[in-house]
Design a protein around this motif. Structure first.
Motif, PDB file in Angstrom:
ATOM      1  N   VAL A  67       0.707  -1.059   0.178  1.00  0.00           N
ATOM      2  CA  VAL A  67       0.021   0.002  -0.082  1.00  0.00           C
ATOM      3  C   VAL A  67       0.979   1.556   0.062  1.00  0.00           C
ATOM      4  O   VAL A  67       1.758   1.298   0.745  1.00  0.00           O
ATOM      5  N   LEU A  68       0.664   2.256  -0.806  1.00  0.00           N
ATOM      6  CA  LEU A  68       1.059   3.577  -0.892  1.00  0.00           C
ATOM      7  C   LEU A  68       0.203   4.418  -0.238  1.00  0.00           C
ATOM      8  O   LEU A  68      -0.862   4.715  -0.725  1.00  0.00           O
ATOM      9  N   LEU A  69       0.432   5.039   0.762  1.00  0.00           N
ATOM     10  CA  LEU A  69      -0.464   5.815   1.682  1.00  0.00           C
ATOM     11  C   LEU A  69      -0.123   7.105   1.706  1.00  0.00           C
ATOM     12  O   LEU A  69       1.222   7.552   2.292  1.00  0.00           O
ATOM     13  N   ASP A  70      -1.136   7.960   1.440  1.00  0.00           N
ATOM     14  CA  ASP A  70      -0.985   9.518   1.870  1.00  0.00           C
ATOM     15  C   ASP A  70      -1.635   9.728   3.031  1.00  0.00           C
ATOM     16  O   ASP A  70      -2.410   9.206   3.377  1.00  0.00           O
ATOM     17  N   LEU A  71      -0.892  10.554   3.852  1.00  0.00           N
ATOM     18  CA  LEU A  71      -1.388  10.879   5.008  1.00  0.00           C
ATOM     19  C   LEU A  71      -2.372  12.062   4.967  1.00  0.00           C
ATOM     20  O   LEU A  71      -2.992  12.157   6.164  1.00  0.00           O
ATOM     21  N   GLY A  72      -2.002  12.961   4.183  1.00  0.00           N
ATOM     22  CA  GLY A  72      -3.146  14.061   4.062  1.00  0.00           C
ATOM     23  C   GLY A  72      -4.490  13.598   3.501  1.00  0.00           C
ATOM     24  O   GLY A  72      -4.773  14.504   2.560  1.00  0.00           O
ATOM     25  N   LEU A  73      -5.309  13.014   4.028  1.00  0.00           N
ATOM     26  CA  LEU A  73      -6.675  12.576   3.467  1.00  0.00           C
ATOM     27  C   LEU A  73      -7.570  13.435   4.250  1.00  0.00           C
ATOM     28  O   LEU A  73      -7.798  13.417   5.466  1.00  0.00           O
ATOM     29  N   PRO A  74      -8.688  14.360   3.587  1.00  0.00           N
ATOM     30  CA  PRO A  74      -9.382  15.056   4.012  1.00  0.00           C
ATOM     31  C   PRO A  74     -10.448  14.226   5.105  1.00  0.00           C
ATOM     32  O   PRO A  74     -10.978  13.335   4.738  1.00  0.00           O
ATOM     33  N   TRP A  89      -3.511  -6.799   8.733  1.00  0.00           N
ATOM     34  CA  TRP A  89      -3.041  -7.399   7.422  1.00  0.00           C
ATOM     35  C   TRP A  89      -1.660  -7.459   7.338  1.00  0.00           C
ATOM     36  O   TRP A  89      -0.788  -6.515   8.039  1.00  0.00           O
ATOM     37  N   ARG A  90      -1.242  -8.377   6.513  1.00  0.00           N
ATOM     38  CA  ARG A  90       0.549  -8.474   6.271  1.00  0.00           C
ATOM     39  C   ARG A  90       0.488  -7.837   4.698  1.00  0.00           C
ATOM     40  O   ARG A  90       0.444  -8.581   3.968  1.00  0.00           O
ATOM     41  N   CYS A  91       1.042  -6.624   4.792  1.00  0.00           N
ATOM     42  CA  CYS A  91       1.447  -6.048   3.642  1.00  0.00           C
ATOM     43  C   CYS A  91       2.367  -5.073   3.715  1.00  0.00           C
ATOM     44  O   CYS A  91       2.799  -4.548   4.767  1.00  0.00           O
ATOM     45  N   GLY A  92       3.133  -4.960   2.446  1.00  0.00           N
ATOM     46  CA  GLY A  92       3.937  -3.709   2.429  1.00  0.00           C
ATOM     47  C   GLY A  92       3.351  -2.490   2.891  1.00  0.00           C
ATOM     48  O   GLY A  92       2.245  -2.190   2.382  1.00  0.00           O
ATOM     49  N   LEU A  93       3.926  -1.488   3.501  1.00  0.00           N
ATOM     50  CA  LEU A  93       3.381  -0.001   3.625  1.00  0.00           C
ATOM     51  C   LEU A  93       4.246   0.927   3.497  1.00  0.00           C
ATOM     52  O   LEU A  93       5.288   1.104   4.088  1.00  0.00           O
ATOM     53  N   VAL A  94       4.214   1.772   2.441  1.00  0.00           N
ATOM     54  CA  VAL A  94       4.865   3.068   2.069  1.00  0.00           C
ATOM     55  C   VAL A  94       4.002   4.065   2.313  1.00  0.00           C
ATOM     56  O   VAL A  94       3.256   4.443   1.578  1.00  0.00           O
ATOM     57  N   ILE A  95       4.441   4.986   3.187  1.00  0.00           N
ATOM     58  CA  ILE A  95       4.144   6.367   3.282  1.00  0.00           C
ATOM     59  C   ILE A  95       4.519   7.256   2.080  1.00  0.00           C
ATOM     60  O   ILE A  95       5.806   7.296   2.099  1.00  0.00           O
ATOM     61  N   VAL A  96       3.575   7.904   1.376  1.00  0.00           N
ATOM     62  CA  VAL A  96       3.964   8.603   0.407  1.00  0.00           C
ATOM     63  C   VAL A  96       3.220  10.093   0.748  1.00  0.00           C
ATOM     64  O   VAL A  96       2.025  10.030   0.570  1.00  0.00           O
ATOM     65  N   THR A  97       3.860  11.123   1.130  1.00  0.00           N
ATOM     66  CA  THR A  97       2.948  12.256   1.551  1.00  0.00           C
ATOM     67  C   THR A  97       3.883  13.404   1.423  1.00  0.00           C
ATOM     68  O   THR A  97       5.062  13.517   1.088  1.00  0.00           O
ATOM     69  N   GLY A  98       3.181  14.440   1.392  1.00  0.00           N
ATOM     70  CA  GLY A  98       3.646  15.834   1.319  1.00  0.00           C
ATOM     71  C   GLY A  98       4.374  16.471   2.899  1.00  0.00           C
ATOM     72  O   GLY A  98       4.969  17.440   2.917  1.00  0.00           O
ATOM     73  N   ARG A  99       4.034  15.597   3.838  1.00  0.00           N
ATOM     74  CA  ARG A  99       4.526  16.034   5.098  1.00  0.00           C
ATOM     75  C   ARG A  99       5.807  15.578   5.353  1.00  0.00           C
ATOM     76  O   ARG A  99       6.280  14.415   5.528  1.00  0.00           O
ATOM     77  N   GLY A 100       6.888  16.426   5.381  1.00  0.00           N
ATOM     78  CA  GLY A 100       8.150  16.197   5.416  1.00  0.00           C
ATOM     79  C   GLY A 100       8.928  16.413   6.706  1.00  0.00           C
ATOM     80  O   GLY A 100      10.267  16.229   6.850  1.00  0.00           O
ATOM     81  N   ASP A 101       8.066  16.812   7.582  1.00  0.00           N
ATOM     82  CA  ASP A 101       8.814  17.169   9.077  1.00  0.00           C
ATOM     83  C   ASP A 101       8.992  15.751   9.727  1.00  0.00           C
ATOM     84  O   ASP A 101       8.489  14.771   9.542  1.00  0.00           O
ATOM     85  N   ALA A 102      10.388  15.932  10.271  1.00  0.00           N
ATOM     86  CA  ALA A 102      11.075  14.799  10.968  1.00  0.00           C
ATOM     87  C   ALA A 102      10.102  13.957  11.953  1.00  0.00           C
ATOM     88  O   ALA A 102      10.104  12.809  12.120  1.00  0.00           O
ATOM     89  N   VAL A 103       9.227  14.699  12.740  1.00  0.00           N
ATOM     90  CA  VAL A 103       8.276  14.010  13.720  1.00  0.00           C
ATOM     91  C   VAL A 103       7.250  13.371  12.996  1.00  0.00           C
ATOM     92  O   VAL A 103       6.912  12.184  13.290  1.00  0.00           O
ATOM     93  N   ASP A 114       6.902   0.723   6.406  1.00  0.00           N
ATOM     94  CA  ASP A 114       8.090   0.216   6.118  1.00  0.00           C
ATOM     95  C   ASP A 114       8.952   1.278   5.507  1.00  0.00           C
ATOM     96  O   ASP A 114      10.196   0.993   5.453  1.00  0.00           O
ATOM     97  N   ASP A 115       8.371   2.459   4.994  1.00  0.00           N
ATOM     98  CA  ASP A 115       9.136   3.363   4.233  1.00  0.00           C
ATOM     99  C   ASP A 115       8.520   4.591   4.236  1.00  0.00           C
ATOM    100  O   ASP A 115       7.146   4.403   4.459  1.00  0.00           O
ATOM    101  N   TYR A 116       9.160   5.762   4.124  1.00  0.00           N
ATOM    102  CA  TYR A 116       8.528   7.079   4.173  1.00  0.00           C
ATOM    103  C   TYR A 116       8.884   7.859   3.162  1.00  0.00           C
ATOM    104  O   TYR A 116      10.327   8.086   3.158  1.00  0.00           O
ATOM    105  N   ILE A 117       8.255   8.166   2.189  1.00  0.00           N
ATOM    106  CA  ILE A 117       8.762   9.000   1.220  1.00  0.00           C
ATOM    107  C   ILE A 117       7.960  10.323   0.938  1.00  0.00           C
ATOM    108  O   ILE A 117       6.601  10.476   1.030  1.00  0.00           O
ATOM    109  N   CYS A 118       8.601  11.424   0.750  1.00  0.00           N
ATOM    110  CA  CYS A 118       8.061  12.774   0.704  1.00  0.00           C
ATOM    111  C   CYS A 118       7.880  13.049  -0.634  1.00  0.00           C
ATOM    112  O   CYS A 118       8.620  12.856  -1.651  1.00  0.00           O
TER     113      CYS A 118
END
Length: 159
Positions: A67-74, A89-103, A114-118
């Motif tokens: 799953v490629l997941l955006d955090l900024g969902l209205p 569920w057991r699936c890969g999870l990559v966050i793909v979002t505009g939120r680039g803050d370290a927190v 599993d991964d975080y991409i801005c």
């Protein structure tokens, strides 16, 4: 002698493996179309989603490998969706979002990504990260299957 993309032990009658299924959850239709189009040209089966509810329905009916997941969902909390995926569920999870803050990055990884991409996302980098994540998932699944087989054999030997 094998041809490119095959191994000497490949059988011409053996079915080709199913393409990996990648779900893309983003509220922006143009983003899901862009990512899905790019991944599809690289052999992935993709599903474009725009709400957490739609993702949960997909997980119940046709769970993706990744799953490629955006955090900024209205109206929805992407971190909650990530946590639900990890809990059920057991699936890969990559966050793909505009939120680039370290927190946000740390929280995303803590809730199970599993991964975080801005964004903006380089498509080639995304493709390589998706492939790497799927390799790790396959290895994890192979280890889990081997452990289950060993437990089965040890139980059988005790009888």
């Amino acid at each position: 002698m094998s041809t490119p993309g095959t191994s000497p032990s490949s059988s011409p009658s053996a079915p080709a493996p199913a393409p990996a299924h990648v779900a893309i959850l983003d509220d922006e239709v143009d983003i899901t179309q862009l990512l899905a189009g790019y991944l599809a040209t690289h052999g992935f089966r993709t599903t474009q989603l725009h709400t957490g509810r739609a993702l949960m329905a997909l997980m119940a009916d046709d769970p993706p490998d990744l799953v490629l997941l955006d955090l900024g969902l209205p109206g929805e909390d992407g971190f909650v969706i990530a946590r639900q995926l990890r809990e059920h569920w057991r699936c890969g999870l990559v966050i793909v979002t505009g939120r680039g803050d370290a927190v946000d990055k740390v929280v995303g990884l803590e809730v199970g990504a599993d991964d975080y991409i801005c964004k903006p996302v380089d498509e080639r980098e995304l493709s390589h990260r998706v492939n790497a994540m799927l390799r790790m998932k396959r290895l994890h699944d192979q280890v889990a299957a081997a452990k289950a087989r060993l437990e089965e054999l040890s139980t059988h030997d005790e009888m």
